[in-house]
Design an enzyme around this catalytic site. Structure first.
Site, PDB file in Angstrom:
ATOM      1  CG  ASP A  73      -1.639   1.272   1.372  1.00 29.27           C
ATOM      2  OD1 ASP A  73      -2.263   1.615   0.513  1.00 29.27           O
ATOM      3  OD2 ASP A  73      -1.351   2.129   2.423  1.00 29.27           O
ATOM      4  CG  ASP A 123      -0.953   2.407   6.941  1.00 30.97           C
ATOM      5  OD1 ASP A 123      -1.223   2.125   5.991  1.00 30.97           O
ATOM      6  OD2 ASP A 123      -0.608   3.184   7.760  1.00 30.97           O
ATOM      7  CG  ASP A 144      -4.133  -1.058   3.357  1.00 32.45           C
ATOM      8  OD1 ASP A 144      -4.589  -0.860   2.270  1.00 32.45           O
ATOM      9  OD2 ASP A 144      -3.536  -0.350   4.023  1.00 32.45           O
TER      10      ASP A 144
END
Length: 737
Positions: A423, A623, A627
């Site tokens: 990410d 995080d 996600d």
């Protein structure tokens, strides 16, 4: 939930009685064999089962079928938050195993002292009876779950690791009890210490299993608990679950938006990072859509509820996490797969050894001794220690390095991954806007430009404005007081400073203010935007005097981490909701192989699935809340510990520090730990295969068998302890540098 087109429905159950991955596989096979069932998915970690069946299939029939093989099904699935708090079997199991650990270890060590270290005290009559008295509660209270499950398996003519544990410890205990009465060597310490190690392993396993439920609870807790509803012109506070579609909701600055809806009045900026992972608040005006659990950071909003309950974006993310968790069914631990074949073979060898000596050689006593030797040599001490000791040492070393590893299945998957997907915001980047570039017009002083831009933005709450203010204050420029401050929603700000009007914001804001933009500054702005940065124009006296570039900056170690992953033979990708230009710019800086940009929150999981369909084994690093479904769907989920609780709970590996190099360390440590488990299992199983024939032919008496078993256990533990040195050589080399 019924599908009218296929006349099928999904039935969710909570499962009790599973002790290993092979249990989940057995339940799944049983469910799949029932009439009307098209598919079944049993999740050992979460303790759940989902059955896809014809609408007429009675859930009670499925429960009865599973009960017949020794397990319990109860109606379950998507329980409420309150129900999860009231009924937490994972927490109960953890407490139960911890209680047994606390009892087993002092008693087991006391028996060991009497048997080996007491200098003859243990050989006296009192010492021998003391060993019996100390071992009995360990054998029949501490080991009761193993004995109970082994008995259940026996009634259904099946076997698992519990069967092997029960047979081995009972053989040692029973033989020792008999020899206590008639004279001979004792093996009480063997039984007690085997059980002590195994309950410790089960305790760590129970801790890992508890993570599954916590992920869902962490998601649910993000939502607002109450809503301010406008009724008959007055504002009324009600529980959020009582909000109906169409209700008008008043949301004040700093409050969570109760449910998904559409803005009908007001302008504000909404922090959607819990859904999108992007740090910059999104400007909202009449007609804009908003999502429940996001935070209103600016002005007051009036919102018409459009989706409530299970239809909200947050509820859909919860459902995605649950579905992804259910998709991990069928994982079996290596020791259980071995014992499924090993246990019946050992039993047959013991029976054949006894009958061979008793019938063919006419020596039933020799046959009994041989059979006991077979059971003792096959006792799962080394086999049972192979996995938990490596996990204990490996995870302990991981904790020292700021890495949390959540079970043996994680280690098994880590060594097979082929692609690592990061990410962007908060993972590869710092998650906060910062001033990166400052371009001034000819004749304009940099300090003056930043001083005036910072003074205008001083009262702004927008992340872009905060980045400019922070940069100005870091340079001690002394920001002058501003008056007539005005925020132009979506475009920038304006204020009166140093007896002049100063404008800071977008290209459109500068044009509307009549500020002349030179070709030099226009080209600079285009270059900065091409690099994925946000260009901010600052001007006064009818002209733009400079361009300030603001961006979410890369973490210092991002490039080195990508290089190390490439060195491990892994491909690296980035996934983000940002536009393609910004994502490509980030990827180019760090050498990333593949870019997945403009990905909606619900599509992150789908992108991971697509990679898996293409044959990739995917590790996902993230995080944010958005996600979580992708972290669970991935073959390996890695959460940055500075992120949200749900990302941490949904992951397989958690990095407790923000440094990205933990990703490389985590993968290397996991692979090393898994390799150690394989070495331990190979040794333990090979030792049994080599020693069993000797015991069966009477060439190995129980004393030698016990000593050999102890040596095997010491070898396994010693091999596991080598993991404590992981990373120390590299750390010492770094310290010298």
């Amino acid at each position: 939930m019924t599908d009218s087109m296929t006349n099928e429905r999904a039935i969710d159950f909570d499962v009790r009685g599973m002790t290993c991955g092979s249990c989940a596989a057995r339940i799944q096979r049983t469910l799949q064999q029932q009439d009307g069932v098209t598919s079944a998915d049993v999740n050992f970690t979460a303790g759940t089962a989902r059955v896809q069946a014809a609408a007429e299939v009675d859930a009670a029939v499925l429960q009865a079928a599973v009960s017949d093989i020794g397990y319990d099904l109860s109606p379950g699935g998507a329980r409420s938050d309150a129900a999860r708090d009231a009924d937490d079997p994972e927490e109960d199991a953890k407490r139960s195993w911890l209680r047994r650990v606390i009892i087993a270890w002092p008693l087991g060590l006391a028996v060991l002292w009497l048997a080996v270290l007491s200098g003859g005290v243990g050989e006296s009559a009192g010492g021998r009876w003391a060993q019996f008295l100390l071992t009995t509660p360990v054998q029949f209270y501490v080991a009761w779950p193993f004995l109970r499950e082994a008995a259940k398996r026996a009634t259904h003519l099946t076997a698992n690791m519990d069967t092997l544990i029960a047979l081995g410890t009972l053989a040692a205990y029973t033989y020792s009890t008999v020899t206590l009465l008639v004279g001979g060597d004792l093996y009480f310490d063997t039984a007690a210490l085997i059980i002590a190690f195994l309950v410790l392993g089960r305790y760590f396993e129970a801790r890992a299993k508890g993570r599954a439920g916590k992920a869902i609870r962490a998601l649910l807790e993000l939502g607002a608990k109450q809503a301010r509803v406008v009724r008959d012109g007055a504002e009324v506070m009600i529980p959020v679950e009582h909000v109906a579609a169409g209700d008008l909701l008043r949301v004040r600055p700093g409050e969570k938006i109760p449910t998904d809806g559409e803005v009908v009045e007001g302008t504000s900026a909404v922090d959607e990072s819990m859904l999108t992972g992007e740090s910059a608040p999104v400007d909202k005006t009449a007609g804009s859509t908003v999502a429940g659990a996001t935070i209103n950071t600016g002005g007051a909003l009036t919102v018409r509820a459009t989706a409530v309950g299970s239809d909200t974006a947050l509820a859909q993310i919860v459902r995605l996490v649950e579905d992804a968790q259910a998709g991990k069914a069928g994982v079996q631990r290596l020791a259980d797969r071995i014992s499924a074949v090993f246990v019946p073979v050992v039993i047959v060898i013991a029976v054949v050894a006894f009958l061979g000596w008793a019938v063919l050689a006419g020596d039933p006593v020799k046959g009994l001794v041989s059979a006991v030797a077979v059971l003792i040599i096959a006792c799962p001490c080394a086999l049972g220690l192979a996995t938990p000791t490596a996990i204990m040492v490996g995870t302990g070393r991981g904790a020292d390095l700021g890495i949390l590893i959540k079970g043996v299945e994680v280690l098994e998957r880590t060594q097979r991954i082929t692609t690592v997907v990061f990410d962007k915001t908060g993972t590869l980047t710092n998650g906060e806007m910062a001033l990166t570039d400052l371009v001034v017009a000819d004749g304009t002083d940099e300090a003056l430009l930043l001083r005036r831009a910072g003074a205008v933005e001083a009262d702004s709450e927008h992340p872009v404005g905060r980045a400019i203010v922070t940069a100005a204050r870091d340079r001690d420029l002394g920001l002058p007081a501003a008056s007539s401050f005005e925020a132009v929603t979506g475009h920038g700000v304006h204020a009166h400073i140093d007896n002049m009007d100063v404008w800071v914001g977008s290209r459109k804001l500068a044009a509307n203010a009549g500020l002349l933009l030179t070709e030099q500054l226009d080209d600079a702005a285009e270059r900065l935007e091409h690099d994925g940065k946000t260009a901010v124009f600052a001007g006064w006296d009818g002209a733009v005097h400079g361009v300030l570039a603001v961006a979410d900056t890369l973490k210092d170690d991002a490039t080195d981490v990508v290089d190390h992953l490439h060195a491990l033979g892994l491909r690296v990708a980035i996934i983000t909701g940002d536009n393609t230009r910004t994502a490509d710019a980030i990827a180019a800086q760090v050498g990333i192989d593949r870019v997945l940009a403009e990905v909606l929150p619900e599509d992150k999981k789908s992108e991971v699935e697509r990679l898996q369909t293409d044959g990739e084994l995917v590790a996902m690093v993230g995080d944010g809340v958005n996600d979580a479904p992708a972290l669970v769907q991935a073959d390996l989920g890695i959460a940055i510990g500075t992120g949200t609780d749900v990302a941490i709970e949904s992951s397989d590996l958690t990095l407790m520090r923000a440094e990205l190099d933990g990703v490389v360390t985590a993968i290397q440590l996991s692979r090393r730990t898994y390799r150690t488990i394989l070495q331990n299992l190979a040794w333990a199983f090979g030792y049994n295969v080599a020693a069993l024939p000797l015991a069966a032919f009477g060439l190995l008496n129980p004393v030698i068998a016990g000593a050999a078993m102890a040596f095997s256990s010491v070898s396994v533990v010693s091999n596991s302890l080598r993991l404590r040195r992981f990373g120390r050589r590299r750390a010492s080399r770094a310290a010298r540098l």
